[in-house]
Design a protein around this motif. Structure first.
Motif, PDB file in Angstrom:
ATOM      1  N   GLN A  73       0.770  -0.792  -0.335  1.00 20.61           N
ATOM      2  CA  GLN A  73       0.409  -0.216   0.226  1.00 20.61           C
ATOM      3  C   GLN A  73       0.670   0.807   0.337  1.00 20.61           C
ATOM      4  N   PRO A  74       0.648   2.522  -0.133  1.00 18.38           N
ATOM      5  CA  PRO A  74       0.844   3.327  -0.688  1.00 18.38           C
ATOM      6  C   PRO A  74       0.882   4.041   0.825  1.00 18.38           C
ATOM      7  N   GLU A  75       1.950   5.137   0.607  1.00 16.51           N
ATOM      8  CA  GLU A  75       1.624   5.802   2.027  1.00 16.51           C
ATOM      9  C   GLU A  75       0.679   5.855   2.572  1.00 16.51           C
ATOM     10  N   GLY A  76       0.122   6.575   3.639  1.00 19.91           N
ATOM     11  CA  GLY A  76      -1.321   6.571   4.381  1.00 19.91           C
ATOM     12  C   GLY A  76      -2.455   5.080   4.007  1.00 19.91           C
ATOM     13  N   PHE A  77      -2.343   4.393   4.465  1.00 15.28           N
ATOM     14  CA  PHE A  77      -2.776   3.294   3.405  1.00 15.28           C
ATOM     15  C   PHE A  77      -2.332   1.984   4.387  1.00 15.28           C
ATOM     16  N   GLY A  78      -1.338   2.447   5.796  1.00 17.27           N
ATOM     17  CA  GLY A  78      -0.922   1.290   5.868  1.00 17.27           C
ATOM     18  C   GLY A  78      -1.434   0.192   7.392  1.00 17.27           C
ATOM     19  N   LYS A  79      -3.217   1.219   7.727  1.00 18.86           N
ATOM     20  CA  LYS A  79      -3.619   0.462   7.934  1.00 18.86           C
ATOM     21  C   LYS A  79      -4.841  -0.918   7.118  1.00 18.86           C
ATOM     22  N   GLU A  80      -4.072  -0.451   5.502  1.00 17.99           N
ATOM     23  CA  GLU A  80      -4.794  -1.063   4.631  1.00 17.99           C
ATOM     24  C   GLU A  80      -4.591  -3.291   5.183  1.00 17.99           C
ATOM     25  N   LYS A  81      -5.604  -4.026   5.357  1.00 22.34           N
ATOM     26  CA  LYS A  81      -5.236  -5.608   5.757  1.00 22.34           C
ATOM     27  C   LYS A  81      -4.256  -6.273   5.080  1.00 22.34           C
ATOM     28  N   ASP A  82      -5.138  -5.666   3.252  1.00 26.95           N
ATOM     29  CA  ASP A  82      -3.997  -6.239   2.206  1.00 26.95           C
ATOM     30  C   ASP A  82      -3.410  -5.625   1.376  1.00 26.95           C
ATOM     31  N   ASP A  83      -2.259  -6.325   0.808  1.00 27.50           N
ATOM     32  CA  ASP A  83      -1.809  -6.155  -0.422  1.00 27.50           C
ATOM     33  C   ASP A  83      -2.557  -4.581  -1.586  1.00 27.50           C
ATOM     34  N   PHE A  84      -1.815  -3.477  -1.671  1.00 25.09           N
ATOM     35  CA  PHE A  84      -2.300  -3.253  -3.133  1.00 25.09           C
ATOM     36  C   PHE A  84      -3.186  -4.103  -3.929  1.00 25.09           C
ATOM     37  N   ALA A  85      -1.842  -4.957  -4.938  1.00 25.45           N
ATOM     38  CA  ALA A  85      -1.831  -5.665  -5.535  1.00 25.45           C
ATOM     39  C   ALA A  85      -0.810  -7.075  -4.989  1.00 25.45           C
ATOM     40  N   SER A  86      -1.437  -8.010  -5.676  1.00 33.27           N
ATOM     41  CA  SER A  86      -0.668  -9.630  -5.585  1.00 33.27           C
ATOM     42  C   SER A  86      -1.159 -10.546  -6.324  1.00 33.27           C
ATOM     43  N   ALA A  87      -0.021 -12.004  -6.287  1.00 33.26           N
ATOM     44  CA  ALA A  87      -0.454 -12.974  -7.251  1.00 33.26           C
ATOM     45  C   ALA A  87       0.461 -13.631  -7.080  1.00 33.26           C
ATOM     46  N   HIS A  88      -0.169 -15.311  -7.342  1.00 32.87           N
ATOM     47  CA  HIS A  88       0.277 -16.808  -7.111  1.00 32.87           C
ATOM     48  C   HIS A  88       1.953 -16.327  -7.847  1.00 32.87           C
ATOM     49  N   ALA A  89       1.506 -15.592  -9.086  1.00 33.49           N
ATOM     50  CA  ALA A  89       2.273 -15.808  -9.838  1.00 33.49           C
ATOM     51  C   ALA A  89       2.197 -15.767 -11.477  1.00 33.49           C
ATOM     52  N   ILE A  90       2.977 -15.305 -12.034  1.00 29.88           N
ATOM     53  CA  ILE A  90       2.683 -14.275 -13.357  1.00 29.88           C
ATOM     54  C   ILE A  90       3.375 -15.062 -14.410  1.00 29.88           C
ATOM     55  N   THR A  91       2.867 -15.253 -15.301  1.00 31.10           N
ATOM     56  CA  THR A  91       3.718 -16.587 -16.953  1.00 31.10           C
ATOM     57  C   THR A  91       3.621 -15.108 -18.061  1.00 31.10           C
ATOM     58  N   VAL A  92       4.620 -14.740 -18.212  1.00 31.29           N
ATOM     59  CA  VAL A  92       4.329 -14.084 -19.981  1.00 31.29           C
ATOM     60  C   VAL A  92       5.314 -14.248 -20.960  1.00 31.29           C
ATOM     61  N   LYS A  93       4.530 -14.774 -22.346  1.00 29.16           N
ATOM     62  CA  LYS A  93       5.639 -15.577 -23.472  1.00 29.16           C
ATOM     63  C   LYS A  93       5.943 -14.249 -24.535  1.00 29.16           C
ATOM     64  N   VAL A  94       7.329 -14.013 -24.758  1.00 28.90           N
ATOM     65  CA  VAL A  94       7.150 -13.083 -25.773  1.00 28.90           C
ATOM     66  C   VAL A  94       8.140 -13.538 -26.721  1.00 28.90           C
ATOM     67  N   ASP A  95       7.489 -13.302 -28.060  1.00 24.04           N
ATOM     68  CA  ASP A  95       8.114 -13.799 -29.476  1.00 24.04           C
ATOM     69  C   ASP A  95       9.355 -12.740 -30.085  1.00 24.04           C
ATOM     70  N   ALA A  96      10.517 -13.018 -29.492  1.00 26.06           N
ATOM     71  CA  ALA A  96      11.585 -12.647 -29.952  1.00 26.06           C
ATOM     72  C   ALA A  96      12.186 -12.398 -30.887  1.00 26.06           C
ATOM     73  N   TRP A  97      11.577 -13.861 -31.505  1.00 29.23           N
ATOM     74  CA  TRP A  97      12.339 -13.746 -33.194  1.00 29.23           C
ATOM     75  C   TRP A  97      10.990 -13.280 -33.602  1.00 29.23           C
ATOM     76  N   ARG A  98       9.998 -12.980 -34.010  1.00 26.94           N
ATOM     77  CA  ARG A  98       9.383 -11.608 -34.643  1.00 26.94           C
ATOM     78  C   ARG A  98       9.713 -10.728 -34.345  1.00 26.94           C
ATOM     79  N   TYR A  99       9.832 -10.079 -33.076  1.00 28.32           N
ATOM     80  CA  TYR A  99      10.257  -8.730 -32.935  1.00 28.32           C
ATOM     81  C   TYR A  99      11.510  -8.276 -33.159  1.00 28.32           C
ATOM     82  N   LEU A 100      12.762  -8.901 -33.848  1.00 21.69           N
ATOM     83  CA  LEU A 100      13.979  -8.932 -33.588  1.00 21.69           C
ATOM     84  C   LEU A 100      13.979  -8.639 -35.451  1.00 21.69           C
TER      85      LEU A 100
END
Length: 693
Positions: A73-100
């Protein structure tokens, strides 16, 4: 030998490098970059960011996975029980050859497992979702918006975003997950809502097309959803063209609930209170405006339909509504004029005021600028003598401009216009005018057994005042009422019913007007000055009598002080002038018949009235038609005083002043008695008579 040593040295270096590379590959940890990523992300987002692990699988299409992402959480929201955002996992696949190779950025896969969010806005307006903007961000955002990457599969598993908005009295969870393709479809996204919105429980289930299809500008994006917010129920089904740029829609929208005013938190459009409703129409978006078109349904016992266009880009938003009804019950429209719509939901406490003192109830006028037109083809409420309704009004910066509100009734019309400008103390500066033209009197009388006749009523009412209720507007106001009633039928049935006076019959009896007398004419010209009604002219004529009156009605104190005299139209044996003095509280005034009072008082009060035909006859002609009985009665009242007796002739104060046809100058402005008594003198006379020494 020398060359051999050099070759051996070079081979050793290469071998060492290969060995080092092999060792590096064997011991390589992508987690070594975690602290660097944490620092950079924390600085960029201005809130603590951490990841547990970083995994990279190299190749022509490298895959990057981040485990246990947490954004604090940003400053001023320390009383919030949970994080501003979270994720167990984030997976991203990128086509590097197409970009190059110049094919542009392509992301074949984005997968987010168990994402969570905590979106919070406090009562003072501060929130945790606004990020500081860096220099050049706007230009970068603009360029990125036109160069979106090519997206492939998007997966969201077990998403849960909490949204808490203090000003909206809202705390709800948005649950999100995607369903993979099957049976030939492209998959879809599912959104469920639960919690409270605008203090009321909210539930919702929305199914959209595949997330990948959001970027497809060649095919409409499907949506099918239902939402319940408290007692309000909404369904939405259809398609959206190019959702990223929101270029158009083809959606069927259905609203139902007990009160349209409850839609304000959902739509942002202020609507007055209404009875239960159910409407269905087409929701479209074009030219930067949201359009609810060709909707039809019912509201209370009335049908309702039309078009509503909303421009949310104006500040405040602009609403243009063109509404209609084929069958309308005016009680259903009560909320639009500050009254309780339909049947009363609860009994209102009794008021001591004669006029309604309940504050005018208007919706959140500053929330939107509005242009509204409405036409009802047929009014079916048996308590209203009206055929149809047509109106147009504007609301701009909290001010109401009622351009016209017109009712047709038989051969006549009732039309009003008004402006209400809000003041700093929650009141309205009001200018109001009501015009009644050739209204059939039989349409007003609700009891056919009590009234027989085909009279006509006309006139106008004006008011210029400041207040927040009918009572305060009248008591602070200036204006007046001019009323003309021509050939009114049975006067003893008409006046008590028409005026709503419990004392009507008592007054008529005190005036000596016989039962079942035929009312030929009633004219009242009553200016309002600072909350006090005065009398410029008052004439009531039956087939045998003419009644005139003078006095005031004080709406500051809800009292009246009136003197009324009835005289026979033609000379009659033993016919005596009869005066009635009505004074005291309007709800329960004192009525003192004048038959016992000396003729001097009766004649002075009864005949000291000057009727101004030049001022009233044009109004009579407009209200009930030219050549009416009232037009003739006004002239006769000036030319021939009641019973042909001038004021002085009945008091012994002078010679007879019966007007003569040869002297028309006396016909226009008859002389009032020199012995006219004021209401205070009349009070004194009655007290003396009632309490003789």
């Amino acid at each position: 030998m020398k060359g051999h040593r050099r070759l051996k040295t070079a081979g050793g270096i290469v071998g060492a490098l290969v060995a080092a590379l092999i060792v590096l590959i064997l011991v390589w940890q992508w987690d070594w970059f975690v602290p660097y990523i944490d620092r950079k992300a924390t600085a960029a987002l201005h809130r603590p960011v951490s990841i547990a692990h970083l995994h990279v699988h190299l190749g022509f299409k490298p895959t990057i996975t981040v485990d246990d992402l947490k954004i604090g959480q940003p400053e001023g929201f320390g009383k919030e029980k949970d994080d501003f955002a979270s994720a167990h996992a984030i997976t991203v696949k990128v086509d590097a050859w197409r970009y190059l190779t110049g094919g542009g950025l392509s992301v074949p896969l984005i997968r987010v497992d168990a994402p969570k969010g905590d979106i919070v806005s406090l009562a003072d307006g501060t929130n945790n979702y606004t990020f500081p903007s860096a220099s050049g961000t706007s230009s970068q955002t603009a360029s990125l918006s036109t160069t979106l990457p090519k997206l492939g599969k998007i997966e969201i598993n077990d998403g849960d975003v909490r949204i808490a908005m203090a000003k909206l009295k809202t705390d709800m969870h948005v649950l999100i997950h995607t369903v993979p393709p099957k049976d030939g479809d492209d998959g879809h996204i599912v959104i469920d809502l639960e919690g409270r919105y605008a203090r009321a429980p909210i539930t919702g289930h929305i199914v959209g097309g595949a997330l990948l299809d959001i970027t497809d500008t060649t095919h409409p994006y499907p949506i099918d959803g239902r939402l319940a917010n408290g007692p309000t129920y909404i369904t939405l089904r259809g398609t959206v063209d190019d959702p990223i740029h929101f270029r158009g829609t083809n959606l069927a929208l259905h609203f139902a609930g007990p009160d349209m005013a409850l839609l304000y938190p959902l739509t942002g459009v202020p609507i007055p209170e209404t009875p239960a409703y159910s409407v269905t129409g087409n929701l479209a978006y074009s030219d930067r405006a949201i359009r609810f078109q060709k909707f039809e349904g019912h509201m209370g016992s009335s049908d309702i339909g039309g078009d509503i266009n909303v421009n949310p880009h104006q500040k405040p938003i602009f609403v243009d509504a063109a509404l209609h009804s084929h069958q309308v019950d005016l009680a259903d429209l009560g909320g639009f004029i500050g009254a309780q719509p339909g049947e009363a939901k609860k009994a209102e406490p009794a008021s001591t005021r004669v006029l309604p003192d309940k504050a005018i109830n208007v919706p959140k006028l500053n929330a939107a600028n509005v242009h509204l037109t409405y036409h009802g083809d047929h009014i079916r409420n048996k308590n209203w003598p009206l055929d149809n309704i047509d109106t147009e009004l504007d609301i701009h910066d909290g001010a109401i401009d009622l351009k016209h509100l017109t009712f047709a009734t038989g051969t006549g019309t009732i039309s009003a216009n008004a402006t209400l400008e809000p003041t700093k103390n929650a009141q309205f500066h009001t200018r109001f005018r009501l015009d009644v033209c050739r209204l059939p009197l039989s349409r007003i009388m609700t009891s056919k057994d009590m009234f027989q006749g085909e009279g006509t009523i006309g006139g106008h009412v004006t008011l210029n005042s400041t207040g927040n209720s009918v009572a305060t507007l009248v008591e602070n106001g200036n204006g007046g009422t001019t009323l003309v009633l021509d050939r009114g039928g049975d006067v003893t049935a008409l006046l008590p019913d028409l005026l709503g006076l419990k004392l009507g019959s008592a007054i008529l009896s005190a005036l000596g007007i016989p039962d079942r007398s035929k009312l030929e004419c009633l004219v009242a010209d009553l200016p309002l000055k600072n909350g006090i009604v005065h009398t410029d002219a008052m004439l009531l004529q039956t087939g045998t009598t003419r009644t005139s009156g003078t006095g005031t009605v004080n709406f500051h104190k809800d009292t009246l002080d009136y003197a009324i005299t009835t005289r026979s139209i033609g000379p009659q044996i033993l016919s005596l002038p009869g005066a009635v003095h009505i004074f005291g509280p309007i709800n329960s005034p004192t009525i003192l018949p004048g038959a016992e009072l000396i003729g001097r008082v009766a004649a002075s009060v009864g005949l000291g009235i000057v009727f101004p035909p030049a001022a009233l006859i044009p109004t009579i002609q407009l209200g009930v038609g030219k050549g009416s009985v009232c037009e003739k009665a006004i002239l006769e009242a000036n030319e021939h005083p009641a019973a042909g007796i001038a004021p002085g002739a009945t008091t012994g104060s002078g010679p007879s002043s019966i007007p003569h046809p040869a002297h028309p100058q006396t016909a226009t402005h008859p002389q009032a008695s020199h012995h006219h008594l004021s209401p205070a003198e009349i009070h004194k006379a009655w007290e003396k008579k009632s309490n003789p020494k």
